[in-house]
Structures are given as structure tokens and as C-alpha cells.
Design an enzyme around this catalytic site. Structure first.
Site: not given
Ligand code: F6P
Length: 321
Positions: A10, A71, A102, A125, A127, A129, A171
Site C-alpha cells: 500500500g 503487491r 512487513d 503504511t 495502518d 501496524d 486493516r
């Protein structure tokens, strides 16, 4: 020595300042920088170019990634990784910097195990995360976009005495929704990391409506999959007409904030310096933890699941019950 940069997974705001600084910083160290287009897919297809200053001029303020991203499923297969390695050899590229999440780091780690190409991963990202780092590139810009959208949606909700449910990306991680709920003054925050007591919230909000409350802002993380349920709950249990807004990909674009530009420059500087000065010969990730930049292994990043700090979760208590 030659180093190449690519962006993978992303995209996020901050990638372009990172790419620009990578090229400038390499030239300042008399190293020829290379750029790889379309992420790991471009590595397989040999879309690699010796960079010039011109390639990256005027991108500091732009969102997205001028290198584009992907991706890649093919990169999971050894035969394609071998082609990718041969492409790097053709250009004499021996080290890599990758901006991604990751999943991208794991892919490059396998590449490192196969062919010994050292790299540094830069957590990028919206996110936020990735285990081991408190900050991932793009998060501040995404939070500011959510703030702008939430402020605007609150205006129209107040005009109509409505509730609004604002769904953020992230996510499975509730970081974006949590920080947005706290900083936008939401009444309700629903994220995977926290339990929500809808009965007690409904009681509290109904009472506030009788006392004059004109709108209710609910921020929900996409990972909960509860957006529609919350609209129905607000309409039927709380008794307020409600609209939902799924913010979607606007959170991934937009001009990078000053903070993301600065973080991009810092991440890239330390990553490139590690590869050239310390002649790093492994696969590493640069993280920002407890106010300091440091290098960790991919195994460390994979050893645990990212957890939002408890003190931040505690701030949302009133928005969950
Ligand atoms: O990982 C970044 C992210 O934007 C997530 O927040 C979101 O769930 C996902 O990517 C969306 O992916 P795509 O752009 O493939 O729809």
C-alpha cells in the site's frame, strides 16, 4: 557500491519525499542511486534505472509514489526471485532500500536468504501496524486527512441533528480510528482492540440528546466490520438519523505533512548511511521507537503483533461505554 530504492505494498504519503532524499543523499556520498518502478513486480520485470536529480525533482510535496507500487504474487516463487536478482546484477546494484510494510520486508528477507542482497526496510503504511516501531511513514498525513473529513462531516451532521459513522482504514489495526476519535472529539470509538458497551453508550447518548446534543460522531475502524451495524444502532437504539461515510483511499493520498516529510528524510538518511558507512550485510528494518531510530532484524519485526500503547487505549474509555 550501488543502492536501489523501491516502494512496495500500500502506498502512503511520505514515499515521494523519501525517494527524493534517497537520490540526493546517495549523490552527496558519490554513490550512483538506482530506482525500481512498480515495486517487486518491477524488480522481476527489470524496470530499473540509474537515477538522475531530474527524475526526482519537484516531488517533495506530492502524495503517492512516483515509483508506483504493487503487491507481487510472483515474488513468492523462487524462479521469479532469481530473475529479479539477475536484473540487479545487470545494473550492478548490490543493496536495496524498500519502503513498505512487513509483508514487503518478509519478501525481501527471502530474497536476501536466496541471493544475499542486503537491504534496509523503512516502515511505510498508514495502518501503523508494524511491530517494533512506534511510527510508520504516512500515518500523520492520513490522520490529518481523517481530521479534515471528520471536521467537515461534523458540520453537516450538526446542521441536520444527525449522527455520523466515519469508517477509517487500518486493516486489522485500530490506530487510525483511535487517534482520530480522540483528536476529533468523537462520542463513540469502535476498534478491534477495545470492547464497546453499546447499551450503556445508548443510554448516555439518549440522555445527552434530551439535554440538547445536536450530533453524534462515531469513528469506526474498518477491521471491526461494524459500520452498518453502528448506523442501525444509532438510528434504532439511540434514536438519531444517521449517515455513514467510508473514507477509503483518500486516506492514502494527499500532500505529505511536514512530519511525514521529516520522518521520510530521517528514515532514509539512517538507512542509506547504514548500508554505505557500516557496510551492512544483512536484512534490517529501521524503526522509530521511544523517540529513537534504531535497526532491528526482520525476525524481530515478525516476532510479535503490533499493539497500541495502553495509555492511548485508556484515553478512549469514555467513547466505548
Ligand atoms: O495497508 C494499507 C491499506 O490501505 C489498508 O488500510 C487497507 O485495508 C488496504 O490497504 C486497502 O488495500 P487496497 O488498496 O488493495 O484496496
Amino acid at each position: 557500491m550501488s543502492i536501489a530504492i523501491l516502494t512496495s505494498g500500500g502506498d502512503c504519503a511520505g514515499m515521494n519525499p523519501g525517494i527524493k532524499h534517497f537520490v540526493d543523499h546517495c549523490f552527496n556520498h558519490n554513490i550512483q542511486p538506482y530506482i525500481i518502478f512498480d515495486g517487486l513486480e518491477g524488480l522481476i520485470d527489470g524496470d530499473i534505472k540509474a537515477a538522475t536529480h531530474n527524475d526526482v525533482a519537484g516531488i517533495m510535496h506530492e502524495g503517492g509514489t512516483m515509483l508506483r507500487s504493487s503487491r507481487s504474487k510472483r515474488f513468492f516463487e523462487y524462479e521469479y526471485r532469481k530473475i529479479a536478482f539477475e536484473n540487479l546484477q545487470k545494473h550492478g546494484v548490490d543493496k536495496l532500500v524498500i519502503l513498505g510494510g512487513d509483508g514487503s520486508f518478509r519478501a525481501l528477507n527471502q530474497f536476501y536468504k536466496d541471493f544475499g542482497v542486503p537491504f534496509v526496510g523503512i516502515p511505510s503504511t498508514i495502518d501503523n501496524d508494524i511491530f517494533g516501531t512506534d511510527y510508520c511513514l504516512g500515518v500523520d498525513t492520513a490522520l490529518n486527512i481523517i481530521r479534515g473529513a471528520t471536521d467537515a462531516i461534523r458540520d453537516t451532521s450538526a446542521s441536520f441533528r444527525r449522527g455520523c459513522v466515519i469508517e477509517t482504514m487500518g486493516r486489522d489495526c485500530g490506530y487510525l480510528a483511535l487517534v482520530s476519535a480522540i483528536t476529533c472529539g468523537a462520542e463513540v470509538c469502535v476498534i478491534p482492540e477495545l470492547e464497546t458497551d453499546l447499551d450503556s453508550l445508548a443510554k448516555k447518548l439518549k440522555n445527552q440528546i434530551t439535554l440538547g446534543r445536536k450530533y453524534i460522531v462515531t469513528v469506526v475502524a474498518e477491521g471491526t466490520k461494524k459500520t452498518q451495524e453502528l448506523v442501525e444502532w444509532l438510528e434504532h437504539e439511540v434514536g438519531i438519523e444517521t449517515r455513514a461515510t467510508i473514507l477509503g483511499h483518500i486516506q492514502r493520498g494527499g500532500n505529505p505533512t511536514v512530519y511525514d516529510r521529516l520522518m521520510a528524510v530521517e528514515f532514509v538518511t539512517y538507512a542509506v548511511d547504514k548500508l554505505i558507512n557500516e557496510n551492512s550485510n544483512e536484512g534490517l528494518v529501521i524503526v522509530y521507537a521511544e523517540g529513537k531510530f534504531e535497526f532491528v532484524t526482520i525476525d524481530y519485526v515478525n516476532s510479535n503483533k503490533y499493539a497500541i500503547k495502553q495509555n492511548l487505549l485508556d484515553m478512549a474509555e469514555d467513547m466505548t461505554k
